[in-house]
Design an enzyme around this catalytic site. Structure first.
Site, PDB file in Angstrom:
ATOM      1  N   GLU A   9      34.067  33.139  31.761  1.00  0.00           N
ATOM      2  CA  GLU A   9      35.444  33.249  31.740  1.00  0.00           C
ATOM      3  C   GLU A   9      35.607  32.776  33.177  1.00  0.00           C
ATOM      4  OE1 GLU A   9      38.433  33.627  31.033  1.00  0.00           O
ATOM      5  OE2 GLU A   9      39.174  34.705  29.691  1.00  0.00           O
ATOM      6  N   ARG A  92      41.731  46.805  34.063  1.00  0.00           N
ATOM      7  CA  ARG A  92      41.023  46.025  34.708  1.00  0.00           C
ATOM      8  C   ARG A  92      42.343  44.120  35.425  1.00  0.00           C
ATOM      9  NH1 ARG A  92      39.049  41.270  31.932  1.00  0.00           N
ATOM     10  NH2 ARG A  92      39.136  41.878  30.128  1.00  0.00           N
ATOM     11  N   ASN A  94      41.971  40.706  35.832  1.00  0.00           N
ATOM     12  CA  ASN A  94      41.575  39.892  34.082  1.00  0.00           C
ATOM     13  C   ASN A  94      41.728  38.157  35.166  1.00  0.00           C
ATOM     14  OD1 ASN A  94      40.728  39.083  31.398  1.00  0.00           O
ATOM     15  ND2 ASN A  94      42.271  38.127  31.095  1.00  0.00           N
ATOM     16  N   ASN A 140      46.453  36.227  31.530  1.00  0.00           N
ATOM     17  CA  ASN A 140      45.627  34.953  31.344  1.00  0.00           C
ATOM     18  C   ASN A 140      45.575  33.790  32.553  1.00  0.00           C
ATOM     19  OD1 ASN A 140      43.168  35.480  30.024  1.00  0.00           O
ATOM     20  ND2 ASN A 140      44.208  35.850  28.587  1.00  0.00           N
ATOM     21  N   ASP A 190      44.517  31.613  26.076  1.00  0.00           N
ATOM     22  CA  ASP A 190      43.375  32.053  26.931  1.00  0.00           C
ATOM     23  C   ASP A 190      43.562  31.309  28.686  1.00  0.00           C
ATOM     24  OD1 ASP A 190      41.542  33.499  28.646  1.00  0.00           O
ATOM     25  OD2 ASP A 190      39.965  33.854  26.797  1.00  0.00           O
TER      26      ASP A 190
HETATM   27 CA    CA Z   1      40.886  35.020  29.758  1.00  0.00          CA
END
Ligand code: CA
Length: 284
Positions: A9, A92, A94, A140, A190
């Site tokens: 990521e 958490r 991201n 995201n 995402d």
């Molecule tokens: Ca992501």
């Protein structure tokens, strides 16, 4: 790159050092990839790591479980710059990214995806932290228009890319509206980035794809097929910003899916006809 990351990521491009930074969230790993030597170095940061950006004064800044941390490559020292949500052990950080003024924007989510448990924040260049958007489920992709007048933002389960009018001088957001709808069912938007023409490149989790969209009309312009079901994010890199680096994940995939996806968890690179927007560094 066949990195076989569990949850690859949060990529960013360091134009000064010609390096790709990315993270493996659930393995607590910062990755530093050199496309020239094909070397991929990793550092275990000891906690969840959602995103990484270059820092103007050197090194990188990372959004870890509950805080923004600087990392110095000379000393291998991590320094806390600011923390959030210490009262929310199940949350958490991201995804995250810097704006053109050098603020590091990053959002949170709950490990169990509890609806509305997360928020979007930014770490200002003086290391103060501001909460910008509350009631987020899976914070995201974030990116900006080339003239910095619009910020785009994805809370994945909404299956929408939102637009906000953006004031670069004050970081103020206003006039939220839907820029595009992406995905359906289990396939959701995402991470994302943008190009010089102002178009969005959105990674689709469970979608084997990055989609190029026009945020002005919401229209799909192009689908880039990626040989990994869980395509997670992308960033432009290379000398001319015409190489799109795409991260992916293996986490949660069934054995039969993994058998057909030897490169799941890898980082893929695509040459593009259009130049991408640069990665901005943290200015503090
Ligand atoms: Ca992501």
């Amino acid at each position: 790159m066949g990195a076989k990351a569990e949850l690859g990521e949060g990529p960013s491009w360091d134009a000064r050092r010609k390096l790709l930074y990315w993270v493996d969230i659930t393995r607590f790993k910062l990755h530093v990839y050199n496309p020239l030597t094909k070397q991929d170095m990793t550092f275990n940061v000891g906690q969840y790591i959602g995103a990484v950006v270059p820092r103007r004064s050197g090194g990188v800044v990372m959004a870890l479980q509950h805080g923004f941390y600087a990392f110095d490559f000379e000393t291998w020292q991590m320094t806390l710059l600011g923390a959030v949500e210490l009262d929310k052990p199940n949350n958490r950080f991201n995804d995250g990214k810097c704006d053109a003024a050098g603020r590091f924007w990053a959002g949170t989510m709950a490990h169990d995806y509890a609806p509305g448990a997360g928020s979007l924040y930014y770490l200002d260049t003086d290391c103060t932290i501001k909460k910008v958007i509350a009631n987020v489920t899976i914070s995201n992709g974030i990116t900006w228009s080339p003239d910095n007048s619009v910020m785009y933002y994805i809370d994945s389960p909404t299956l929408k890319v939102m637009s906000y009018d953006f004031n670069l001088a004050t970081a103020e957001l206003s006039n939220p509206r839907v820029a595009a709808e992406v995905g359906q069912g289990e396939a959701f938007p995402d991470g994302m980035t943008s190009d010089e023409e102002g178009m969005l490149w959105v990674a689709v989790w469970n979608g084997y794809a990055v989609k190029r969209l026009d945020p002005g009309t919401g229209r799909l312009l192009e689908t880039v097929n990626v040989p990994a079901k869980r395509t997670t994010s992308c960033v432009f890199g290379g000398d001319r910003l015409t190489e799109l680096y795409i991260t992916s994940a293996r986490i949660g995939l069934e054995e039969d899916v993994l058998a057909n996806e030897p490169n799941a968890g890898g980082v893929f690179v695509l040459k593009t006809g259009v130049r991408g927007m640069p990665t901005y560094a943290f200015g503090g």
